[in-house]
Design a protein around this motif. Structure first.
Motif, PDB file in Angstrom:
ATOM      1  N   GLU A  29       0.819  -1.218   0.000  1.00  0.00           N
ATOM      2  CA  GLU A  29       0.000   0.000   0.000  1.00  0.00           C
ATOM      3  C   GLU A  29       0.851   1.266   0.000  1.00  0.00           C
ATOM      4  N   PRO A  30       1.814   1.419   0.946  1.00  0.00           N
ATOM      5  CA  PRO A  30       2.663   2.606   0.849  1.00  0.00           C
ATOM      6  C   PRO A  30       3.527   2.612  -0.399  1.00  0.00           C
ATOM      7  N   LEU A  31       3.868   1.429  -0.919  1.00  0.00           N
ATOM      8  CA  LEU A  31       4.636   1.408  -2.163  1.00  0.00           C
ATOM      9  C   LEU A  31       3.796   1.928  -3.327  1.00  0.00           C
ATOM     10  N   PHE A  32       2.488   1.672  -3.293  1.00  0.00           N
ATOM     11  CA  PHE A  32       1.599   2.267  -4.294  1.00  0.00           C
ATOM     12  C   PHE A  32       1.743   3.789  -4.254  1.00  0.00           C
ATOM     13  N   LEU A  33       1.686   4.348  -3.031  1.00  0.00           N
ATOM     14  CA  LEU A  33       1.770   5.802  -2.906  1.00  0.00           C
ATOM     15  C   LEU A  33       3.180   6.315  -3.147  1.00  0.00           C
ATOM     16  N   LEU A  34       4.187   5.544  -2.737  1.00  0.00           N
ATOM     17  CA  LEU A  34       5.562   5.956  -3.028  1.00  0.00           C
ATOM     18  C   LEU A  34       5.792   6.025  -4.535  1.00  0.00           C
ATOM     19  N   THR A  35       5.262   5.020  -5.244  1.00  0.00           N
ATOM     20  CA  THR A  35       5.381   5.026  -6.702  1.00  0.00           C
ATOM     21  C   THR A  35       4.664   6.229  -7.297  1.00  0.00           C
ATOM     22  N   ASP A  36       3.426   6.453  -6.849  1.00  0.00           N
ATOM     23  CA  ASP A  36       2.673   7.602  -7.337  1.00  0.00           C
ATOM     24  C   ASP A  36       3.399   8.907  -7.020  1.00  0.00           C
ATOM     25  N   SER A  37       3.945   9.001  -5.785  1.00  0.00           N
ATOM     26  CA  SER A  37       4.633  10.232  -5.380  1.00  0.00           C
ATOM     27  C   SER A  37       5.880  10.464  -6.223  1.00  0.00           C
ATOM     28  N   ALA A  38       6.644   9.395  -6.474  1.00  0.00           N
ATOM     29  CA  ALA A  38       7.874   9.537  -7.252  1.00  0.00           C
ATOM     30  C   ALA A  38       7.566   9.935  -8.691  1.00  0.00           C
ATOM     31  N   ILE A  39       6.517   9.354  -9.271  1.00  0.00           N
ATOM     32  CA  ILE A  39       6.171   9.645 -10.664  1.00  0.00           C
ATOM     33  C   ILE A  39       5.509  11.017 -10.788  1.00  0.00           C
ATOM     34  N   VAL A  40       4.536  11.289  -9.914  1.00  0.00           N
ATOM     35  CA  VAL A  40       3.828  12.566  -9.963  1.00  0.00           C
ATOM     36  C   VAL A  40       4.733  13.715  -9.529  1.00  0.00           C
ATOM     37  N   GLY A  41       5.639  13.446  -8.569  1.00  0.00           N
ATOM     38  CA  GLY A  41       6.505  14.507  -8.057  1.00  0.00           C
ATOM     39  C   GLY A  41       7.327  15.185  -9.131  1.00  0.00           C
ATOM     40  N   HIS A  42       7.713  14.443 -10.154  1.00  0.00           N
ATOM     41  CA  HIS A  42       8.521  15.010 -11.225  1.00  0.00           C
ATOM     42  C   HIS A  42       7.673  15.748 -12.262  1.00  0.00           C
ATOM     43  N   LEU A  43       6.348  15.741 -12.069  1.00  0.00           N
ATOM     44  CA  LEU A  43       5.493  16.592 -12.907  1.00  0.00           C
ATOM     45  C   LEU A  43       5.500  18.026 -12.397  1.00  0.00           C
ATOM     46  N   GLY A  44       5.758  18.216 -11.091  1.00  0.00           N
ATOM     47  CA  GLY A  44       5.807  19.550 -10.510  1.00  0.00           C
ATOM     48  C   GLY A  44       5.366  19.546  -9.058  1.00  0.00           C
ATOM     49  N   THR A  45       5.708  20.623  -8.324  1.00  0.00           N
ATOM     50  CA  THR A  45       5.339  20.732  -6.912  1.00  0.00           C
ATOM     51  C   THR A  45       3.830  20.822  -6.707  1.00  0.00           C
ATOM     52  N   PRO A  46       3.058  21.587  -7.521  1.00  0.00           N
ATOM     53  CA  PRO A  46       1.602  21.612  -7.323  1.00  0.00           C
ATOM     54  C   PRO A  46       0.965  20.237  -7.481  1.00  0.00           C
ATOM     55  N   GLN A  47       1.460  19.444  -8.440  1.00  0.00           N
ATOM     56  CA  GLN A  47       0.921  18.087  -8.622  1.00  0.00           C
ATOM     57  C   GLN A  47       1.198  17.223  -7.402  1.00  0.00           C
ATOM     58  N   LEU A  48       2.430  17.354  -6.860  1.00  0.00           N
ATOM     59  CA  LEU A  48       2.785  16.561  -5.683  1.00  0.00           C
ATOM     60  C   LEU A  48       1.975  17.001  -4.470  1.00  0.00           C
ATOM     61  N   ALA A  49       1.786  18.313  -4.324  1.00  0.00           N
ATOM     62  CA  ALA A  49       0.967  18.816  -3.217  1.00  0.00           C
ATOM     63  C   ALA A  49      -0.473  18.334  -3.366  1.00  0.00           C
ATOM     64  N   GLY A  50      -0.999  18.355  -4.603  1.00  0.00           N
ATOM     65  CA  GLY A  50      -2.354  17.862  -4.844  1.00  0.00           C
ATOM     66  C   GLY A  50      -2.492  16.394  -4.509  1.00  0.00           C
ATOM     67  N   LEU A  51      -1.476  15.612  -4.854  1.00  0.00           N
ATOM     68  CA  LEU A  51      -1.481  14.195  -4.513  1.00  0.00           C
ATOM     69  C   LEU A  51      -1.504  14.011  -3.002  1.00  0.00           C
ATOM     70  N   GLY A  52      -0.808  14.910  -2.267  1.00  0.00           N
ATOM     71  CA  GLY A  52      -0.796  14.829  -0.813  1.00  0.00           C
ATOM     72  C   GLY A  52      -2.195  14.947  -0.228  1.00  0.00           C
ATOM     73  N   VAL A  53      -2.977  15.880  -0.734  1.00  0.00           N
ATOM     74  CA  VAL A  53      -4.352  16.063  -0.264  1.00  0.00           C
ATOM     75  C   VAL A  53      -5.213  14.869  -0.674  1.00  0.00           C
ATOM     76  N   ALA A  54      -5.167  14.504  -1.962  1.00  0.00           N
ATOM     77  CA  ALA A  54      -6.030  13.436  -2.467  1.00  0.00           C
ATOM     78  C   ALA A  54      -5.717  12.096  -1.820  1.00  0.00           C
ATOM     79  N   SER A  55      -4.442  11.776  -1.665  1.00  0.00           N
ATOM     80  CA  SER A  55      -4.082  10.478  -1.087  1.00  0.00           C
ATOM     81  C   SER A  55      -4.495  10.402   0.377  1.00  0.00           C
TER      82      SER A  55
END
Length: 454
Positions: A29-55
């Motif tokens: 489960e955390p690896l799902f989010l770690l993967t999402d965070s690593a992939i989304v994080g390189h799209l930009g800081t707003p995307q990573l922040a948005g993922l933080g709220v949604a996740s």
């Protein structure tokens, strides 16, 4: 000299047999989010922040029903310990039907109200848009997530932690492939990350349901839904539901405070919280073994073995916390670069990980005792204790919220570092209070009720 129960090598082997596969499955489960965070994080800081709220909201929507796994493990293990395997499987099927119903209702509510839900965190408008997109799509996976919880609980209660491991490994692998394909290959951005997770979670659920159906057929247990028994399972899970809702309130309040500090602290908190979750699930593997062993030994009426196993698993939890803490300390400046290229966010993550690392032995203790008490069916006490814990934590985390402007007044990287550090110091205090309450309970014998039912 004869060995005491505390020294029995068989107990060590039993804990290891259950905990090692559980660890590898739990980190999915955390690896799902770690993967999402690593992939989304390189799209930009707003995307990573948005993922933080949604996740945070997605995990809340699913994990408030974690009693589907924990309560089922306890009930099934007690039945197994009492020699009633057919009854154990039937109880597991009831829990799975309950998961389907709760999952469907929750998915509709989360998808419908994704916008207002995400607005509660006060994130920036750009981050908010990404959060709503991710949450609305990923809500489709909630029924599958709850079914995975329930069927995993059945198998753990039957002392099988290897099958959930296989399903988790397949799900995690497919999640990586699908996320890379959808986010980068097809250019779907954060929406592609959510869709990849939906497909992976659904596949895991289907595989575990197939295993449960095969087990039911082998023992001639009907798969039909029994409304009365399902309602009974729901009532049994209410105390654990209250306990989990109080815990999620702690985590959501912390995310709300992080969002109020700005995109950089929120992004840093998202990554550090995801790493913390990974560590939690690593340590929780021993707690899963505790649930299965405690339920079975109390079902069989063996109080001495229950107590000795508790002592052994608590020691393993603390040692595991020390080891994980050392690893995180050694990597606290390296890990941030895996998730973002923003120097300010990297610095804040590194500062947070120091506190995360130092708190791991405490986490190991608290999680194992929590598992023991869940396995014992001590849900009412756990609910009361977590409510007390929440009330004690709120003044601490709200204090960090009030300090926000002071912590960030110079607008420098150091300000973000300090803000995230104080956030994690408050959360560590929460874990310390939780540990004290757990210690006070497990010292007594009130939680050790024997028999097939509590």
């Amino acid at each position: 000299m004869s060995q005491t129960p505390q020294e029995s090598p068989s107990q060590h082997r039993e804990v290891l047999r259950l905990a090692l596969p559980a660890f590898l499955a739990l980190v999915a489960e955390p690896l799902f989010l770690l993967t999402d965070s690593a992939i989304v994080g390189h799209l930009g800081t707003p995307q990573l922040a948005g993922l933080g709220v949604a996740s945070a909201m997605l995990l809340t929507a699913a994990n408030i029903f974690v009693f589907l796994a924990y309560g089922t493990t306890s009930v099934v293990a007690r039945q197994l310990g009492a020699g009633n395997r057919d009854g154990a499987i039937a109880a597991g099927i009831d829990g799975t039907w309950l998961a389907v119903g709760l999952g469907a209702v929750t998915a509709v509510l989360v998808a419908t109200f994704a916008g207002p839900i995400c607005q509660l965190f006060g994130a920036s408008p750009e981050a908010l848009g990404h959060a709503v997109t991710y949450l609305r799509i990923s809500a489709i996976s909630i029924p599958a997530m709850l079914v995975v919880l329930a069927t995993t609980g059945v198998l753990r209660g039957l002392q099988d932690t290897k099958t959930p491991l296989i399903a988790s490994a397949a799900g995690f692998t497919s999640n990586i492939v699908l996320n890379l394909l959808f986010v980068y290959g097809l250019g779907w951005g954060i929406a592609g990350s959510a869709l990849g997770t939906v497909i992976a979670q659904t596949g895991m659920a289907a595989a575990l349901v197939a295993v449960l159906m095969r087990e039911a057929a082998r023992h001639h247990v009907t798969l039909r839904a029994h409304p009365a028994r399902i309602l009974g399972a729901a009532r049994t899970g209410v105390p654990l539901l209250i306990r989990t809702m109080a815990l999620r309130a702690v985590l959501l309040t912390t995310t709300w405070v992080a969002a109020g500090l700005g995109d950089v602290p929120l992004a840093a908190y998202q990554v550090s919280a995801t790493i913390w979750s990974f560590l939690v699930f690593a340590l929780d593997a021993i707690a899963i073994a505790a649930q299965a062993i405690t339920g079975r030994t109390l079902g069989a009426g063996d109080i001495a073995r229950t107590r000795s196993a508790t002592t052994l698993m608590t020691r393993w939890g603390v040692i595991g916390g020390v080891v994980l803490g050392i690893i995180v300390l050694l990597l606290h400046t390296t890990l941030p670069r895996l998730f973002t290229s923003d120097p300010a966010v990297q610095s804040a993550i590194a500062a947070a990980l120091i506190i995360v690392a130092l708190s791991q032995p405490l986490s190991g203790y608290a999680f194992v005792i929590d598992g023991v008490l869940i396995g014992a069916g001590d849900g009412r006490w756990l609910a009361r204790a977590m409510l007390v814990n929440l009330l004690a934590y709120l003044p601490l985390i709200l204090g960090v919220h009030l300090m926000g402007d002071w912590l960030l007044e110079d607008g420098s990287t150091r300000g973000s570092d300090n803000a995230v550090t104080w956030l994690w110091l408050a959360f560590t205090a929460f874990m310390a209070i939780r540990g004290v309450l757990m210690w006070a309970r497990v010292r007594t014998d009130h939680w050790m009720v024997t028999g097939a039912t509590r």
